[in-house]
Design an enzyme around this catalytic site. Structure first.
Site, PDB file in Angstrom:
ATOM      1  N   HIS A 140       0.870  -1.172   0.000  1.00 52.37           N
ATOM      2  CA  HIS A 140       0.000   0.000   0.000  1.00 52.37           C
ATOM      3  C   HIS A 140       0.911   1.227   0.000  1.00 52.37           C
ATOM      4  O   HIS A 140       1.797   1.352   0.840  1.00 52.37           O
ATOM      5  CB  HIS A 140      -0.866   0.025   1.264  1.00 52.37           C
ATOM      6  N   HIS A 162      -2.930   1.635  -4.722  1.00 58.39           N
ATOM      7  CA  HIS A 162      -3.494   2.975  -4.515  1.00 58.39           C
ATOM      8  C   HIS A 162      -2.762   4.044  -5.335  1.00 58.39           C
ATOM      9  O   HIS A 162      -3.120   4.305  -6.463  1.00 58.39           O
ATOM     10  CB  HIS A 162      -3.567   3.336  -3.041  1.00 58.39           C
ATOM     11  N   ASP A 217     -10.828  -3.391  -2.637  1.00 65.15           N
ATOM     12  CA  ASP A 217     -10.131  -3.173  -1.366  1.00 65.15           C
ATOM     13  C   ASP A 217     -11.152  -3.356  -0.245  1.00 65.15           C
ATOM     14  O   ASP A 217     -12.117  -2.593  -0.163  1.00 65.15           O
ATOM     15  CB  ASP A 217      -9.516  -1.767  -1.333  1.00 65.15           C
ATOM     16  N   ASP A 218     -10.961  -4.381   0.584  1.00 64.84           N
ATOM     17  CA  ASP A 218     -11.913  -4.684   1.659  1.00 64.84           C
ATOM     18  C   ASP A 218     -13.345  -4.775   1.129  1.00 64.84           C
ATOM     19  O   ASP A 218     -14.235  -4.027   1.561  1.00 64.84           O
ATOM     20  CB  ASP A 218     -11.836  -3.624   2.760  1.00 64.84           C
ATOM     21  N   LEU A 220     -15.846  -6.712   1.592  1.00 62.87           N
ATOM     22  CA  LEU A 220     -16.939  -6.985   2.522  1.00 62.87           C
ATOM     23  C   LEU A 220     -17.405  -5.721   3.233  1.00 62.87           C
ATOM     24  O   LEU A 220     -18.548  -5.639   3.687  1.00 62.87           O
ATOM     25  CB  LEU A 220     -16.515  -8.042   3.552  1.00 62.87           C
TER      26      LEU A 220
END
Length: 345
Positions: A140, A162, A217-218, A220
């Site tokens: 990241h 990113h 990205d994440d 959930l």
């Protein structure tokens, strides 16, 4: 024993699949572990991460499950809140070896990047010599924080996640373009955490030729459908008016950036995918017109040639044992002191 536990979990739940590859995230939380008494120094943290990997590479029979798991791992990530200030520019921050870093303060981002990179490089050399899979370093970077983070990543990696902070440094953005460093971007995640979707630099990066792709990205937490990657593509295409050619080029970049084995890349992109320019583009597989790939390749080659030309000219002007000043810069500084001539305006 964390690696052994992870390998057991992977094996017992039968998570091996030809369609899935794994990334290992190393949280930059040394100060938390130090305060909790879990490690004595930053060197202990690095040893906890890498020593078991060197050991199982030297002797796979010492932990067959871990050896099998590592064959499904394609890379390492490094993640934490980049907006936290650190002492990246201080020379003191670099003068302390990891084993002597016993303070509770967190090492700077560049310090983290260098020592993770150095250990991965040595580990990859060993694994390559023994015929095992190797790992990418894809941290990241540039999600928030100082531009120095992007400088550190430029020197130690070939791909990042990113990269939105590149918009604050045209010079670094140009270097990332020249080196074609892969940038996997997650606009929906950025929209929730750091940067409004309409301000995201992804469309500018893409038009300028940076090697960008869309990623989740994440999912959930940050996505609303069962297909989060399709969600990223559909929202980006609608908001930024991406054409079908644009979407296909971004998808091609994604496969090129991925850590899947070359045989799968050949399956999705064609046998010559690693060739430069149109020679590496099979329109039947990628749906990207050759003219788009030729334009990207020729523009990049022209930019690199321009930089090389000016760099060569600058080197040629420097005499042996000293630094030359161009006539323009010499004149702008005026006559030498004591010449009796008044300086010009």
């Amino acid at each position: 024993d964390e690696w052994a536990k992870l390998a057991d979990w992977f094996y017992e739940h039968r998570l091996c699949s030809p369609n899935v590859r794994w990334m290992i995230q190393i949280p930059r939380l040394y100060s938390v572990y130090k305060s909790a008494g879990l490690v004595g120094s930053f060197g202990d943290l690095l040893a906890n991460v890498f020593e078991p990997l060197f050991a199982v590479t030297l002797d796979p029979s010492s932990n067959p499950r871990l050896h099998a798991f590592l064959e499904a791992v394609v890379g390492f990530d490094s993640v934490d809140d980049e907006s936290k200030p650190d002492d990246s520019a201080s020379s003191k921050a670099w003068s302390v070896p990891p084993r002597q870093w016993t303070a509770r303060t967190e090492p700077s981002y560049p310090y983290w990047m260098y020592f993770v990179y150095a250990n991965l490089r040595s580990l990859n050399a060993l694994r390559r010599a023994r015929g095992f899979s190797t790992f990418e370093f894809r941290p990241h970077c540039g999600e928030a924080g100082d531009v120095a983070h992007l400088v550190a990543a430029f020197l130690t990696t070939t791909k990042i996640n990113h990269g939105i902070q590149l918009r604050r440094s045209p010079a670094m953005q140009y270097l990332y373009y020249l080196a074609q460093i892969g940038i996997a971007m997650s606009p929906l995640s950025n929209n929730r955490l750091f940067l409004d979707f309409h301000k995201n630099p992804f469309p500018k990066y893409f038009k300028r030729g940076l090697h960008v792709s869309l990623s989740t990205d994440d999912p959930l937490m940050l996505h609303f459908t069962k297909d989060p990657l399709v969600e990223e593509y559909s929202v980006a295409a609608q908001i930024w008016k991406l054409s079908s050619t644009d979407v296909c080029e971004i998808a091609r970049n994604s496969v090129l950036q991925s850590g899947i084995e070359p045989r799968y890349k050949r399956h999705y992109l064609g046998d010559a995918y690693a060739e430069l320019g149109a020679a590496g583009n099979d329109i039947r597989m990628t749906n990207v017109p050759d003219v788009r790939v030729i334009f990207r390749h020729e523009t990049l080659q022209n930019e690199r040639a321009l930089v090389e030309h000016h760099a060569s000219a600058a080197v040629a002007q420097v005499p042996r044992g000293g630094r030359a000043l161009s006539s323009e810069s010499s004149a702008s500084r005026g006559p030498p002191a004591g010449s009796g001539k008044p300086p010009t305006g």
